[in-house]
Design an enzyme around this catalytic site. Structure first.
Site, PDB file in Angstrom:
ATOM      1  N   SER A  44     -89.863 -61.869  67.260  1.00  0.00           N
ATOM      2  CA  SER A  44     -90.890 -60.628  67.567  1.00  0.00           C
ATOM      3  C   SER A  44     -89.543 -59.524  67.743  1.00  0.00           C
ATOM      4  O   SER A  44     -88.865 -59.378  68.530  1.00  0.00           O
ATOM      5  CB  SER A  44     -91.446 -61.082  68.959  1.00  0.00           C
ATOM      6  OG  SER A  44     -91.897 -59.841  69.676  1.00  0.00           O
ATOM      7  N   GLY A  45     -90.208 -58.431  67.071  1.00  0.00           N
ATOM      8  CA  GLY A  45     -89.615 -56.908  67.521  1.00  0.00           C
ATOM      9  C   GLY A  45     -89.703 -56.690  69.154  1.00  0.00           C
ATOM     10  O   GLY A  45     -88.620 -56.058  69.659  1.00  0.00           O
ATOM     11  N   LEU A  46     -90.802 -56.649  69.690  1.00  0.00           N
ATOM     12  CA  LEU A  46     -91.176 -56.278  70.834  1.00  0.00           C
ATOM     13  C   LEU A  46     -90.193 -57.408  71.770  1.00  0.00           C
ATOM     14  O   LEU A  46     -89.429 -56.831  72.667  1.00  0.00           O
ATOM     15  CB  LEU A  46     -92.591 -56.803  71.276  1.00  0.00           C
ATOM     16  CG  LEU A  46     -92.813 -56.564  72.839  1.00  0.00           C
ATOM     17  CD1 LEU A  46     -92.889 -54.901  73.280  1.00  0.00           C
ATOM     18  CD2 LEU A  46     -94.517 -57.015  72.905  1.00  0.00           C
ATOM     19  N   ASP A  56     -89.898 -51.205  72.074  1.00  0.00           N
ATOM     20  CA  ASP A  56     -90.082 -51.654  70.637  1.00  0.00           C
ATOM     21  C   ASP A  56     -90.575 -50.382  69.798  1.00  0.00           C
ATOM     22  O   ASP A  56     -91.528 -50.016  69.488  1.00  0.00           O
ATOM     23  CB  ASP A  56     -91.447 -52.424  70.855  1.00  0.00           C
ATOM     24  CG  ASP A  56     -91.759 -53.375  69.251  1.00  0.00           C
ATOM     25  OD1 ASP A  56     -90.723 -52.930  68.526  1.00  0.00           O
ATOM     26  OD2 ASP A  56     -92.521 -53.541  69.258  1.00  0.00           O
ATOM     27  N   ASP A  83     -90.169 -60.262  62.223  1.00  0.00           N
ATOM     28  CA  ASP A  83     -90.858 -59.097  62.193  1.00  0.00           C
ATOM     29  C   ASP A  83     -89.896 -58.219  61.949  1.00  0.00           C
ATOM     30  O   ASP A  83     -88.984 -57.672  62.230  1.00  0.00           O
ATOM     31  CB  ASP A  83     -91.268 -58.865  63.803  1.00  0.00           C
ATOM     32  CG  ASP A  83     -91.915 -57.539  64.069  1.00  0.00           C
ATOM     33  OD1 ASP A  83     -92.012 -56.821  63.245  1.00  0.00           O
ATOM     34  OD2 ASP A  83     -92.116 -57.401  65.309  1.00  0.00           O
ATOM     35  N   ASP A  85     -90.902 -54.732  61.198  1.00  0.00           N
ATOM     36  CA  ASP A  85     -91.147 -53.477  61.578  1.00  0.00           C
ATOM     37  C   ASP A  85     -91.830 -52.675  60.192  1.00  0.00           C
ATOM     38  O   ASP A  85     -92.444 -53.102  59.475  1.00  0.00           O
ATOM     39  CB  ASP A  85     -90.396 -52.692  62.376  1.00  0.00           C
ATOM     40  CG  ASP A  85     -90.200 -53.149  63.925  1.00  0.00           C
ATOM     41  OD1 ASP A  85     -91.120 -54.059  64.289  1.00  0.00           O
ATOM     42  OD2 ASP A  85     -89.236 -52.681  64.485  1.00  0.00           O
ATOM     43  N   GLU A 112     -94.992 -53.743  58.347  1.00  0.00           N
ATOM     44  CA  GLU A 112     -96.012 -52.912  58.887  1.00  0.00           C
ATOM     45  C   GLU A 112     -96.402 -51.587  58.397  1.00  0.00           C
ATOM     46  O   GLU A 112     -95.366 -51.056  58.138  1.00  0.00           O
ATOM     47  CB  GLU A 112     -96.314 -53.027  60.346  1.00  0.00           C
ATOM     48  CG  GLU A 112     -95.309 -52.241  60.838  1.00  0.00           C
ATOM     49  CD  GLU A 112     -95.065 -52.425  62.524  1.00  0.00           C
ATOM     50  OE1 GLU A 112     -95.107 -53.819  62.857  1.00  0.00           O
ATOM     51  OE2 GLU A 112     -94.730 -51.729  63.277  1.00  0.00           O
ATOM     52  N   LYS A 118     -91.380 -46.482  64.669  1.00  0.00           N
ATOM     53  CA  LYS A 118     -92.503 -46.943  64.814  1.00  0.00           C
ATOM     54  C   LYS A 118     -92.633 -47.107  66.480  1.00  0.00           C
ATOM     55  O   LYS A 118     -91.666 -46.742  66.949  1.00  0.00           O
ATOM     56  CB  LYS A 118     -92.867 -48.347  64.416  1.00  0.00           C
ATOM     57  CG  LYS A 118     -91.740 -49.610  64.660  1.00  0.00           C
ATOM     58  CD  LYS A 118     -92.105 -50.192  65.917  1.00  0.00           C
ATOM     59  CE  LYS A 118     -93.209 -51.116  66.146  1.00  0.00           C
ATOM     60  NZ  LYS A 118     -93.574 -52.110  65.590  1.00  0.00           N
ATOM     61  N   ASN A 120     -94.791 -49.604  69.397  1.00  0.00           N
ATOM     62  CA  ASN A 120     -95.324 -50.859  69.669  1.00  0.00           C
ATOM     63  C   ASN A 120     -96.688 -50.721  69.642  1.00  0.00           C
ATOM     64  O   ASN A 120     -97.392 -49.661  70.356  1.00  0.00           O
ATOM     65  CB  ASN A 120     -95.034 -51.563  70.897  1.00  0.00           C
ATOM     66  CG  ASN A 120     -95.740 -52.893  71.097  1.00  0.00           C
ATOM     67  OD1 ASN A 120     -96.814 -52.930  71.838  1.00  0.00           O
ATOM     68  ND2 ASN A 120     -95.024 -53.988  70.465  1.00  0.00           N
ATOM     69  N   SER A 121     -97.505 -51.545  69.201  1.00  0.00           N
ATOM     70  CA  SER A 121     -99.087 -51.243  68.777  1.00  0.00           C
ATOM     71  C   SER A 121     -99.853 -51.135  70.129  1.00  0.00           C
ATOM     72  O   SER A 121    -101.062 -50.524  70.150  1.00  0.00           O
ATOM     73  CB  SER A 121     -99.565 -52.498  67.942  1.00  0.00           C
ATOM     74  OG  SER A 121     -98.727 -52.719  66.737  1.00  0.00           O
ATOM     75  N   ARG A 156     -98.551 -55.915  57.034  1.00  0.00           N
ATOM     76  CA  ARG A 156     -99.437 -55.891  58.144  1.00  0.00           C
ATOM     77  C   ARG A 156    -100.185 -54.487  57.953  1.00  0.00           C
ATOM     78  O   ARG A 156     -99.203 -53.408  57.781  1.00  0.00           O
ATOM     79  CB  ARG A 156     -98.693 -56.003  59.285  1.00  0.00           C
ATOM     80  CG  ARG A 156     -99.130 -55.511  60.696  1.00  0.00           C
ATOM     81  CD  ARG A 156     -98.437 -56.210  61.861  1.00  0.00           C
ATOM     82  NE  ARG A 156     -98.090 -55.205  62.905  1.00  0.00           N
ATOM     83  CZ  ARG A 156     -97.526 -55.420  64.002  1.00  0.00           C
ATOM     84  NH1 ARG A 156     -96.779 -56.485  63.844  1.00  0.00           N
ATOM     85  NH2 ARG A 156     -97.337 -54.878  64.908  1.00  0.00           N
ATOM     86  N   HIS A 187    -104.264 -56.487  62.216  1.00  0.00           N
ATOM     87  CA  HIS A 187    -103.809 -56.615  63.765  1.00  0.00           C
ATOM     88  C   HIS A 187    -105.046 -55.617  64.540  1.00  0.00           C
ATOM     89  O   HIS A 187    -105.669 -54.870  64.075  1.00  0.00           O
ATOM     90  CB  HIS A 187    -102.430 -55.900  64.041  1.00  0.00           C
ATOM     91  CG  HIS A 187    -101.770 -56.229  65.186  1.00  0.00           C
ATOM     92  ND1 HIS A 187    -102.114 -57.081  66.128  1.00  0.00           N
ATOM     93  CD2 HIS A 187    -100.908 -55.528  65.830  1.00  0.00           C
ATOM     94  CE1 HIS A 187    -101.626 -57.099  67.349  1.00  0.00           C
ATOM     95  NE2 HIS A 187    -100.543 -56.070  67.123  1.00  0.00           N
TER      96      HIS A 187
HETATM   97  C1  SPV Z   1     -94.295 -58.096  67.894  1.00  0.00           C
HETATM   98  O1  SPV Z   1     -94.266 -59.109  68.747  1.00  0.00           O
HETATM   99  O2  SPV Z   1     -93.239 -57.328  67.984  1.00  0.00           O
HETATM  100  C2  SPV Z   1     -95.131 -57.639  67.052  1.00  0.00           C
HETATM  101  C3  SPV Z   1     -96.729 -58.030  67.488  1.00  0.00           C
HETATM  102  O3  SPV Z   1     -95.173 -56.900  66.266  1.00  0.00           O
HETATM  103  S1  SPV Z   1     -97.147 -56.790  68.528  1.00  0.00           S
HETATM  104  O4  SPV Z   1     -96.347 -56.690  69.672  1.00  0.00           O
HETATM  105  O5  SPV Z   1     -98.637 -57.194  68.712  1.00  0.00           O
HETATM  106  O6  SPV Z   1     -97.403 -55.654  67.841  1.00  0.00           O
HETATM  107 MG    MG Z   2     -93.268 -55.904  66.183  1.00  0.00          MG
END
Ligand code: SPV
Ligand code: MG
Length: 286
Positions: A44-46, A56, A83, A85, A112, A118, A120-121, A156, A187
């Site tokens: 996970s990037g986060l 993130d 991930d 990104d 994505e 970027k 974080n979503s 994504r 997502h």
């Molecule tokens: C991550 O875990 O870094 C993701 C998922 O990309 S999210 O945090 O839901 O974007």
């Molecule tokens: Mg991510």
């Protein structure tokens, strides 16, 4: 003692009706996910950013992300899905990224359609998305850059995250699949699975669909599979569990003035040694 050899993500997907993927940020987390029965790990990037105390937000470099993913993959037999990104830049960065991840033994990556850098979503606010054409080109470049047929590219879309609606999300995912993506992630940050289910009703199945039920945690794996999902990523539950557990332990140590109360509630050192496969390492000494 041999090094750990992992199954590729493509094989895991072929072997399982649904691939359950656990988010992790280090090898210990990946080992715990494997032990629990997950079929794959999400680098996970986060999580990797949070483990460094950073947002993130494209702050770490590709080298740092690939190093973190490779450290996980070296210890588990289940595949790591990395991930990646936005692909860390333009088309040249995407090709270099594929070369580096393949060389590091990673068999699946996810890019994505956010613009670099970027965010974080789930961070409030709206962000522009990459246009379809340049993102399609990134997918084509990534697929042309892979040298192993096993390599698996997940594309994504953040169309629902940015409020562009299901029609835009379907159109984008169709274009990404046609460009060569091996699977798509739809997502969503909605509080229920409804918009993801609307997407799935309109999806013609041209490639597998991945879901990340973070803001709609009541949606079970069985329900997701019935709706047409092939891969479910629990991206950040492990990270959040670690924060709760460590915070509680550190607070208890400070508040109680000692470790006595905590001792029965935390993993014994023998558990840590087992996760490290210490016995196998020590056998080599004898
Ligand atoms: C991550 O875990 O870094 C993701 C998922 O990309 S999210 O945090 O839901 O974007
Ligand atoms: Mg991510």
């Amino acid at each position: 003692m041999r090094r750990v050899v992992a199954t590729s993500f493509r094989v895991a997907l072929a072997e399982h009706g649904v691939v359950r993927v656990a988010g992790a940020y280090d090898a210990l987390g990946a080992l715990l996910a494997q032990e629990a029965g997950f079929e794959a790990v999400w680098a996970s990037g986060l999580g990797i950013s949070a483990a460094r105390g950073l947002p993130d937000a494209s702050l770490l470099t590709m080298t740092e992300y690939v190093g973190a993913a490779a450290a996980m993959q070296r210890r588990v037999e289940i595949p790591v899905v990395a991930d990646c990104d936005t692909g860390f830049g333009n088309n040249l960065n995407v090709a270099h990224m594929v070369h580096e991840y393949e060389a590091a033994g990673i068999t699946a990556i996810c890019v994505e359609d956010n613009l670099f850098p970027k965010m974080n979503s789930f961070v409030p606010g709206t962000h522009s998305l990459e246009d379809v054409k340049p993102f399609v080109r990134k997918i084509e470049v990534a697929k042309a850059a892979q040298s192993d047929d096993q390599f698996f590219l997940v594309a994504r879309t953040e169309a629902l995250i940015q409020g562009f609606g299901v029609t835009e999300a379907v159109a984008r995912c169709e274009a990404y699949a046609d460009a060569g993506a091996d699977a798509v992630v739809i997502h969503s940050k909605a509080p229920t699975s409804i918009e993801v289910e609307r997407f799935l009703l309109r999806w013609d199945g041209r490639c597998p669909v991945v879901a990340i039920p973070t803001t709609y945690p009541q949606w079970s794996v069985d329900e997701a599979v019935r709706a047409g999902v092939s891969v479910v990523i629990y991206a950040n539950q492990g990270l959040r569990a670690s924060v709760s557990a460590q915070r509680a332990a550190y607070r208890a140590l400070v508040e109680r003035g000692g470790a006595g109360d905590l001792e029965p509630r935390i993993a014994p050192l023998s558990d840590i040694f087992a996760l490290q496969r210490l016995d196998e390492w020590r056998e080599m000494e004898e």
